[in-house]
Design a protein around this motif. Sequence first.
Motif, PDB file in Angstrom:
ATOM      1  N   LYS A 341       0.975  -1.171   0.059  1.00 43.36           N
ATOM      2  CA  LYS A 341      -0.010  -0.191   0.270  1.00 43.36           C
ATOM      3  C   LYS A 341       0.811   1.409   0.003  1.00 43.36           C
ATOM      4  CE  LYS A 341      -3.145  -2.016   3.113  1.00 43.36           C
ATOM      5  NZ  LYS A 341      -3.627  -1.565   4.171  1.00 43.36           N
ATOM      6  N   ASP A 342       0.751   2.273  -0.482  1.00 48.01           N
ATOM      7  CA  ASP A 342       0.955   3.646  -0.378  1.00 48.01           C
ATOM      8  C   ASP A 342       1.518   4.291   0.819  1.00 48.01           C
ATOM      9  OD1 ASP A 342       1.136   3.234  -3.597  1.00 48.01           O
ATOM     10  OD2 ASP A 342      -0.958   4.203  -3.712  1.00 48.01           O
ATOM     11  N   GLU A 343       0.366   3.913   1.542  1.00 47.37           N
ATOM     12  CA  GLU A 343       0.032   4.876   2.647  1.00 47.37           C
ATOM     13  C   GLU A 343       1.715   4.160   3.366  1.00 47.37           C
ATOM     14  OE1 GLU A 343      -2.927   3.449   1.450  1.00 47.37           O
ATOM     15  OE2 GLU A 343      -3.674   5.157   1.827  1.00 47.37           O
ATOM     16  N   ASP A 344       1.739   2.406   3.517  1.00 50.63           N
ATOM     17  CA  ASP A 344       2.581   1.768   4.350  1.00 50.63           C
ATOM     18  C   ASP A 344       4.014   2.691   3.792  1.00 50.63           C
ATOM     19  OD1 ASP A 344       1.027   0.245   5.241  1.00 50.63           O
ATOM     20  OD2 ASP A 344       1.183  -1.111   4.108  1.00 50.63           O
ATOM     21  N   SER A 345       4.168   2.723   2.231  1.00 52.38           N
ATOM     22  CA  SER A 345       5.639   3.018   1.901  1.00 52.38           C
ATOM     23  C   SER A 345       6.207   4.851   2.967  1.00 52.38           C
ATOM     24  CB  SER A 345       5.162   3.242  -0.233  1.00 52.38           C
ATOM     25  OG  SER A 345       6.753   4.212   0.138  1.00 52.38           O
ATOM     26  N   ILE A 346       4.793   5.155   2.574  1.00 51.73           N
ATOM     27  CA  ILE A 346       5.046   6.244   3.355  1.00 51.73           C
ATOM     28  C   ILE A 346       4.873   6.903   5.079  1.00 51.73           C
ATOM     29  CG2 ILE A 346       3.433   8.752   3.944  1.00 51.73           C
ATOM     30  CD1 ILE A 346       2.350   8.365   1.281  1.00 51.73           C
ATOM     31  N   ALA A 347       4.381   5.644   5.437  1.00 52.55           N
ATOM     32  CA  ALA A 347       4.527   5.386   6.504  1.00 52.55           C
ATOM     33  C   ALA A 347       6.190   5.602   7.733  1.00 52.55           C
ATOM     34  CB  ALA A 347       3.827   4.165   7.794  1.00 52.55           C
ATOM     35  N   VAL A 348       6.908   4.726   6.449  1.00 52.19           N
ATOM     36  CA  VAL A 348       7.750   4.383   6.465  1.00 52.19           C
ATOM     37  C   VAL A 348       9.278   5.403   6.417  1.00 52.19           C
ATOM     38  CG1 VAL A 348      10.178   3.006   5.384  1.00 52.19           C
ATOM     39  CG2 VAL A 348       7.845   1.358   6.100  1.00 52.19           C
ATOM     40  N   GLN A 349       8.466   6.051   5.530  1.00 56.50           N
ATOM     41  CA  GLN A 349       9.281   7.146   5.427  1.00 56.50           C
ATOM     42  C   GLN A 349       9.384   8.211   6.194  1.00 56.50           C
ATOM     43  OE1 GLN A 349       8.346   8.566   0.970  1.00 56.50           O
ATOM     44  NE2 GLN A 349       7.308   7.154   0.887  1.00 56.50           N
ATOM     45  N   SER A 350       8.152   8.026   7.171  1.00 57.93           N
ATOM     46  CA  SER A 350       8.290   9.176   8.106  1.00 57.93           C
ATOM     47  C   SER A 350       8.617   9.034   9.307  1.00 57.93           C
ATOM     48  CB  SER A 350       6.951   9.242   7.762  1.00 57.93           C
ATOM     49  OG  SER A 350       6.199   9.807   9.375  1.00 57.93           O
ATOM     50  N   LEU A 351       8.346   7.983   9.087  1.00 60.33           N
ATOM     51  CA  LEU A 351       9.630   7.393  10.303  1.00 60.33           C
ATOM     52  C   LEU A 351      11.402   7.865  10.144  1.00 60.33           C
ATOM     53  CD1 LEU A 351       8.386   3.421  11.013  1.00 60.33           C
ATOM     54  CD2 LEU A 351       8.453   5.534  12.717  1.00 60.33           C
ATOM     55  N   LEU A 352      11.648   7.394   9.012  1.00 54.51           N
ATOM     56  CA  LEU A 352      13.073   7.637   8.907  1.00 54.51           C
ATOM     57  C   LEU A 352      13.222   9.145   8.461  1.00 54.51           C
ATOM     58  CD1 LEU A 352      13.748   4.962   6.048  1.00 54.51           C
ATOM     59  CD2 LEU A 352      14.253   4.587   8.796  1.00 54.51           C
ATOM     60  N   GLY A 353      11.977  10.224   8.492  1.00 53.08           N
ATOM     61  CA  GLY A 353      12.642  11.632   8.865  1.00 53.08           C
ATOM     62  C   GLY A 353      12.688  12.033   7.155  1.00 53.08           C
ATOM     63  N   GLN A 354      11.716  11.165   5.908  1.00 53.25           N
ATOM     64  CA  GLN A 354      11.977  11.794   5.114  1.00 53.25           C
ATOM     65  C   GLN A 354      11.083  11.298   3.716  1.00 53.25           C
ATOM     66  OE1 GLN A 354      15.330  10.582   2.250  1.00 53.25           O
ATOM     67  NE2 GLN A 354      15.524  13.153   1.510  1.00 53.25           N
ATOM     68  N   VAL A 355      10.040  12.046   4.332  1.00 49.18           N
ATOM     69  CA  VAL A 355       8.538  11.883   3.375  1.00 49.18           C
ATOM     70  C   VAL A 355       8.694  12.200   1.695  1.00 49.18           C
ATOM     71  CG1 VAL A 355       5.766  11.751   3.091  1.00 49.18           C
ATOM     72  CG2 VAL A 355       7.120  11.372   5.062  1.00 49.18           C
ATOM     73  N   LEU A 356       8.655  11.662   0.733  1.00 53.51           N
ATOM     74  CA  LEU A 356       8.963  12.260  -0.390  1.00 53.51           C
ATOM     75  C   LEU A 356       7.850  12.962  -0.567  1.00 53.51           C
ATOM     76  CD1 LEU A 356      10.535  10.138  -3.564  1.00 53.51           C
ATOM     77  CD2 LEU A 356      11.925  11.798  -1.964  1.00 53.51           C
ATOM     78  N   LEU A 357       7.835  14.651  -1.441  1.00 49.10           N
ATOM     79  CA  LEU A 357       6.739  15.718  -1.697  1.00 49.10           C
ATOM     80  C   LEU A 357       6.068  16.265  -0.481  1.00 49.10           C
ATOM     81  CD1 LEU A 357       4.767  13.473  -3.882  1.00 49.10           C
ATOM     82  CD2 LEU A 357       6.214  15.312  -4.999  1.00 49.10           C
ATOM     83  N   ARG A 358       6.878  15.589   0.547  1.00 49.48           N
ATOM     84  CA  ARG A 358       6.351  16.440   2.440  1.00 49.48           C
ATOM     85  C   ARG A 358       8.276  16.740   3.192  1.00 49.48           C
ATOM     86  NH1 ARG A 358       2.041  12.987   4.109  1.00 49.48           N
ATOM     87  NH2 ARG A 358       3.494  12.350   6.564  1.00 49.48           N
ATOM     88  N   PRO A 359       9.111  17.814   2.635  1.00 47.80           N
ATOM     89  CA  PRO A 359       9.709  18.599   3.039  1.00 47.80           C
ATOM     90  C   PRO A 359       9.629  19.492   4.836  1.00 47.80           C
ATOM     91  CG  PRO A 359       9.333  19.921   1.150  1.00 47.80           C
ATOM     92  CD  PRO A 359       8.218  18.556   1.570  1.00 47.80           C
ATOM     93  N   PRO A 360       9.861  18.906   4.908  1.00 44.13           N
ATOM     94  CA  PRO A 360      10.032  20.109   6.272  1.00 44.13           C
ATOM     95  C   PRO A 360      10.137  21.426   6.546  1.00 44.13           C
ATOM     96  CG  PRO A 360      12.491  19.618   5.915  1.00 44.13           C
ATOM     97  CD  PRO A 360      11.873  18.538   5.194  1.00 44.13           C
ATOM     98  N   ASN A 361      10.462  22.037   5.685  1.00 37.90           N
ATOM     99  CA  ASN A 361      10.594  23.242   5.335  1.00 37.90           C
ATOM    100  C   ASN A 361      10.933  23.992   3.917  1.00 37.90           C
ATOM    101  OD1 ASN A 361      13.499  23.645   5.895  1.00 37.90           O
ATOM    102  ND2 ASN A 361      12.455  24.124   8.174  1.00 37.90           N
ATOM    103  N   VAL A 362      11.267  25.242   3.385  1.00 35.17           N
ATOM    104  CA  VAL A 362      11.681  25.549   2.414  1.00 35.17           C
ATOM    105  C   VAL A 362      13.231  25.430   2.081  1.00 35.17           C
ATOM    106  CG1 VAL A 362      11.544  27.992   2.915  1.00 35.17           C
ATOM    107  CG2 VAL A 362      11.516  27.496   0.260  1.00 35.17           C
ATOM    108  N   ALA A 363      13.459  24.741   2.992  1.00 32.87           N
ATOM    109  CA  ALA A 363      15.015  25.211   2.845  1.00 32.87           C
ATOM    110  C   ALA A 363      15.316  23.367   3.044  1.00 32.87           C
ATOM    111  CB  ALA A 363      15.630  25.669   4.769  1.00 32.87           C
TER     112      ALA A 363
END
Lengths: 473, 379
Positions: A341-363
């Motif tokens: 599932k797409d959600e699962d990929s995102i959940a793992v990215q989120s745990l590791l601190g890098q969700v593509l398309l969702r940068p922490p801020n403009v830097a």
Amino acid sequence: MTNHFRSKTKKRSFWHNFYSCNGMKREHIYHLYRRAGFGIGPKEVDELESLTVEAVVDALLLASENPTPLELDLAIYDRFFEKYPAPEYQAFRQFVKSCNHLLKSFNSAWVERICEPTEALNERMTLFWANVFSCEDETVSYMQTFNNMLRKNALGNFKDLTKGVSREPAMIRYLDISKNSKKKPNENFARELMELFMLGEGHYAEDDIKEVARAFTGYAYHLDGTFKIRKWARDSGDKSFFGFKGQMDGDHVIDIIAKEKQCARFICTKLYGYFVNEALNEDHISEMVSVFYPSYEIKEVMRYMLTAPWFYASENIGTKIKSPMDLLASIYRIVPFRFEKDEDSIAVQSLLGQVLLRPPNVAGWQGGKSWIDTNTMLLRLKLPSVLLSDGYVPFSEGKFDTHRKPFADHIKLKVDWEQFLMTYEGASDSDLIEVLFATHLVENTKKMIGSLEAVSEAERCLQLMSLPEFQLT
Amino acid sequence: MAPSFVSAMDDTLFTTLGRKRLVLIQLHGGNDGLNTVVPYRNDIYYRSRPTLAIKKSNVLKLSDELGLNKNLKPLRKLFDAGELSIINNVGYPNPNRSHFRSSDIWQTGSASHEVLQSGWVGRYLDAFGKNPYDAIEIGKSLSLLMKGDIKNAVVTKNAKNLYDIADDPYFNKIVSSYQDPHLSEHNMGYLYQTFIDGKQSANYIYEKSKTKTSSFDYGNSAFGKQLKTMSEFINSGMDTKVYYASMGGFDTHASQSGRQDKLLETYAQAVGVLVKDLKTNDTFKDTLILTFSEFGRRVAENAGLGTDHGAANNIFVIGSKLKKPGFFNDAPSLTHLDFNGDIPYKIDFRSIYANILYSWLDVANEKILSEAIAPLNVV
């Protein structure tokens, strides 16, 4: 079925040895592909071993000549605009919200592309630029266009790339460009253009920002994503900026900024920090600047950097901390896997601190040591066994009763161990170590690994992937 | 005043230095201070913000000039009880209007022109810390504030989960086999040290805090959950000196009014509950809570019904031993703005840090702040 490690003795032929005096070292081929792509397998290394570094880098560049866009099926957007050719803004936003699952699909498609890149170097560059031009928007069609604009220009000309960025609806929305009018200027984009995209802090004044903001007045977009200029918002008066005066628009401003050598230095510094070493070497960066300035051809500076002898110096190999994307891709390279599932990929990215398309801020993501804290470090060590196995690192004394997958236990993956075995069945410890690690293992660690029972190559692979050394690239 | 043995202090005294602790809260994005502490009698305020200014009738009035955003009711209670100091016009010379730089300046305690690689809490750990859990960030990843040149704080959202992750027998194998070369190499050393710190802290935090579950309702916001976890750590008697939590979303360039109000409501409710929770457990008396943001916002609103990055801002200090509760100093003068139309600073934020280090955490601040700066008399 051909097995690499069973047949590899054949490879060490007379001709191989003959050419290898000019050919790249295996270690260097791995290094090049880890940094400039997303890794390489032992079979491919065999094929490249006889070639010179120039030839291998040429091949990398050539393979990236025609980047394949990353495209989702967005027919739902087309249908919306067929039905409502001139929709109200709010109606369109509502429609976008109603299909925001597509953004997750796009994220997931991008991660899969990174793991299995069609054009390795170009895909690496796309990820790099996406973190220079950090951007986020909930409109998947805008993000897809933005992402493919980066992909198309990733090895092209930096000025064109930056001009392209300023016209992308995703960026226009992200940094409030369309809220910038003659009557009421909004400096958000102007400031970040100077600070984060082109020059860096301390190389411009507050007044410069005001003039740049004036030049970008009127930039806007149609809801279908095409760029437009809003005449009523344009400030058509003269602007004076960096010694130039006249009726500038955004493109002029970008050209003027690019005349500053600092702009080339700023980008080369980012490239060096990302591809070579976060500990910057100003001499090496100056060499890059002299290639990059004033043409701003990205391909040429990349060719220079990737063939430079210092790129292969030992202090630049295996000394970078993997980004979460690097970590996922490096696991995938050895043991292919796919999130169901797409959600699962995102959940793992989120745990590791890098969700593509969702940068922490403009830097964007700061990278390097900032990926690692007590929490992410433990997660990262545990990740291979959680993703590929049942949550603990296998070894004989290692069975224990507590909860096996302390994170991501609901996540379903398809793991392709067959693919792993096709390449690695019969691989010795040193074979696996060569493929898995960019850095050398110290004696004690080797001894510890040697002392562990592993009934299969797969178990040994998991043990090795769970060492802190696997976090380096 | 600080005890006289401070300058000669040996770091072995650290763990016996009493139970006082500091809670730091950052409002990320640059909170608009003027719509937080509203100058409801100021014509310039209303003229500069024709759509965004908060109507007099909607303000929780605290003085003849200033009042709180109506969503900050829990803070008014603290104000009335003498447990809140509002310090106006806090900033630094030559303000930087970039989020990242200005946030770094606040977190590292640097001057505007100086770039430091470590946070001021991190340097506090370097100089006086004993254990990695001496400072804890409640969140997903560690901020610069909490990173020292040598030592780092611990970051976690959930003690049990961190413990479960760390509890893999294979990790003991790694611990038993590491040797000097692992720690001496730059990034490799960092990885190993972080791993070892993580394993040790996971154990400590879990064992200590598992005895304490807060029964207070912190709401469902992510920030509320962070503060709930924090209260459980504090009330379980953990020997942690500094806690840090943060809340994002304050970068209101566009459509500010509803958004900021909502954020302030979330913030104030959670903080209000935290104070109650700590009071119930008798830990409030040893706790000081400082809330800051990387900058305030421009006095004049922009075309997008929002405000752009500004300069000086107000900060909140909550505690029971404040030297000057209420308004610490005068409201910002909106007639004397800087060339950008922003509020100029009157109080250097580092003078507040200096005060807290010296008078609250009882340590020598010269070791931590890069410039000698006179402490403000806040606590």
